[in-house]
Design a protein around this motif. Structure first.
Motif, PDB file in Angstrom:
ATOM      1  N   GLU A   1       0.825  -1.205   0.000  1.00 47.29           N
ATOM      2  CA  GLU A   1       0.000   0.000   0.000  1.00 47.29           C
ATOM      3  C   GLU A   1       0.857   1.251   0.000  1.00 47.29           C
ATOM      4  OE1 GLU A   1      -2.120  -2.864   2.979  1.00 47.29           O
ATOM      5  OE2 GLU A   1      -0.076  -2.243   2.476  1.00 47.29           O
TER       6      GLU A   1
ATOM      7  N   GLY B   1       0.255   5.957  -0.251  1.00 47.65           N
ATOM      8  CA  GLY B   1      -0.669   7.059  -0.416  1.00 47.65           C
ATOM      9  C   GLY B   1      -1.221   7.643   0.863  1.00 47.65           C
TER      10      GLY B   1
ATOM     11  N   ARG C   1      -5.972   9.515  -2.024  1.00 43.69           N
ATOM     12  CA  ARG C   1      -6.133   8.288  -2.799  1.00 43.69           C
ATOM     13  C   ARG C   1      -5.062   7.294  -2.364  1.00 43.69           C
ATOM     14  NH1 ARG C   1      -5.505   7.084  -9.254  1.00 43.69           N
ATOM     15  NH2 ARG C   1      -3.304   7.277  -8.667  1.00 43.69           N
TER      16      ARG C   1
ATOM     17  N   SER D   1      -3.251   3.626  -2.786  1.00 40.12           N
ATOM     18  CA  SER D   1      -2.956   2.657  -3.837  1.00 40.12           C
ATOM     19  C   SER D   1      -2.463   1.365  -3.210  1.00 40.12           C
ATOM     20  CB  SER D   1      -1.884   3.193  -4.791  1.00 40.12           C
ATOM     21  OG  SER D   1      -2.297   4.381  -5.411  1.00 40.12           O
TER      22      SER D   1
ATOM     23  N   ARG E   1     -10.103  -0.490  -9.530  1.00 39.43           N
ATOM     24  CA  ARG E   1      -8.918  -1.280  -9.836  1.00 39.43           C
ATOM     25  C   ARG E   1      -8.490  -1.046 -11.274  1.00 39.43           C
ATOM     26  NH1 ARG E   1     -10.651  -7.149  -8.523  1.00 39.43           N
ATOM     27  NH2 ARG E   1      -8.524  -7.666  -9.169  1.00 39.43           N
TER      28      ARG E   1
ATOM     29  N   THR F   1      -3.172  -2.846  -9.783  1.00 40.96           N
ATOM     30  CA  THR F   1      -3.327  -1.914  -8.676  1.00 40.96           C
ATOM     31  C   THR F   1      -4.797  -1.720  -8.334  1.00 40.96           C
ATOM     32  OG1 THR F   1      -1.311  -0.760  -9.328  1.00 40.96           O
ATOM     33  CG2 THR F   1      -2.796   0.413  -7.847  1.00 40.96           C
TER      34      THR F   1
ATOM     35  N   TYR G   1      -7.279   0.872  -5.922  1.00 39.03           N
ATOM     36  CA  TYR G   1      -7.251   2.203  -5.334  1.00 39.03           C
ATOM     37  C   TYR G   1      -8.406   2.384  -4.350  1.00 39.03           C
ATOM     38  CZ  TYR G   1      -4.354   3.067  -9.467  1.00 39.03           C
ATOM     39  OH  TYR G   1      -3.375   3.001 -10.420  1.00 39.03           O
TER      40      TYR G   1
ATOM     41  N   ARG H   1     -10.237   5.850  -3.232  1.00 39.01           N
ATOM     42  CA  ARG H   1     -10.351   7.293  -3.242  1.00 39.01           C
ATOM     43  C   ARG H   1     -11.209   7.694  -2.051  1.00 39.01           C
ATOM     44  NH1 ARG H   1      -8.020  12.029  -5.037  1.00 39.01           N
ATOM     45  NH2 ARG H   1      -9.592  13.690  -5.045  1.00 39.01           N
TER      46      ARG H   1
ATOM     47  N   CYS I   1      -4.763  -3.196   2.540  1.00 38.37           N
ATOM     48  CA  CYS I   1      -5.277  -3.796   1.325  1.00 38.37           C
ATOM     49  C   CYS I   1      -5.305  -5.312   1.529  1.00 38.37           C
ATOM     50  CB  CYS I   1      -4.346  -3.420   0.179  1.00 38.37           C
ATOM     51  SG  CYS I   1      -4.717  -4.137  -1.399  1.00 38.37           S
TER      52      CYS I   1
END
Length: 124
Positions: A6, A8, A19, A21, A72, A78, A80, A82, A96
């Motif tokens: 992960e 961000g 966001r 990632s 995705r 990846t 994401y 948001r 994640c």
């Protein structure tokens, strides 16, 4: 299993956006249902959002609904998250997770692979 990393996270003010990632490697990313969980000290890890592997179904916790969006990019391996209109109560370590199946579960026990987490801190 798939290896997840992960990124961000950070320190933001209430009302800001971030966001997150999650980069995956190891096996075919598109074959996994992906999810985001979060955890604060002394509490259990909680489901935030999930995205199924094949039909694009999504699921959100009540606190995330309307503010967070999971997506995705299979070409980039990846997923994401948001996050808009962040609140101090969103402060947590965000993880994640991946599972080899098409159903989104809210239980941590259903996920096979986990990232190391990224800290999100929202100041008031």
């Amino acid at each position: 299993q798939v290896h997840l990393v992960e990124s961000g996270g950070g320190l933001v003010q209430a009302g800001d956006s971030l966001r997150l990632s999650c980069a995956a490697s190891g096996r075919t990313f598109s074959g996994y249902t992906m999810a985001w969980f979060r955890q604060v000290p002394g509490k259990e890890r909680q489901f935030v959002a999930g995205l199924s592997r094949s039909d694009g179904d999504t699921a959100y916790s009540d606190s995330a609904k309307g503010r967070f969006t999971i997506s995705r990019d299979n070409a980039e391996n990846t997923v994401y998250l948001r996050m808009n209109s962040l609140k101090p109560e969103d402060t947590a370590v965000y993880y994640c997770a991946a599972r080899d199946g098409n159903v989104i579960f809210i239980s941590t026990r259903q996920y096979d692979s986990w990232g190391q987490g990224t800290q999100v801190t929202v100041s008031s």
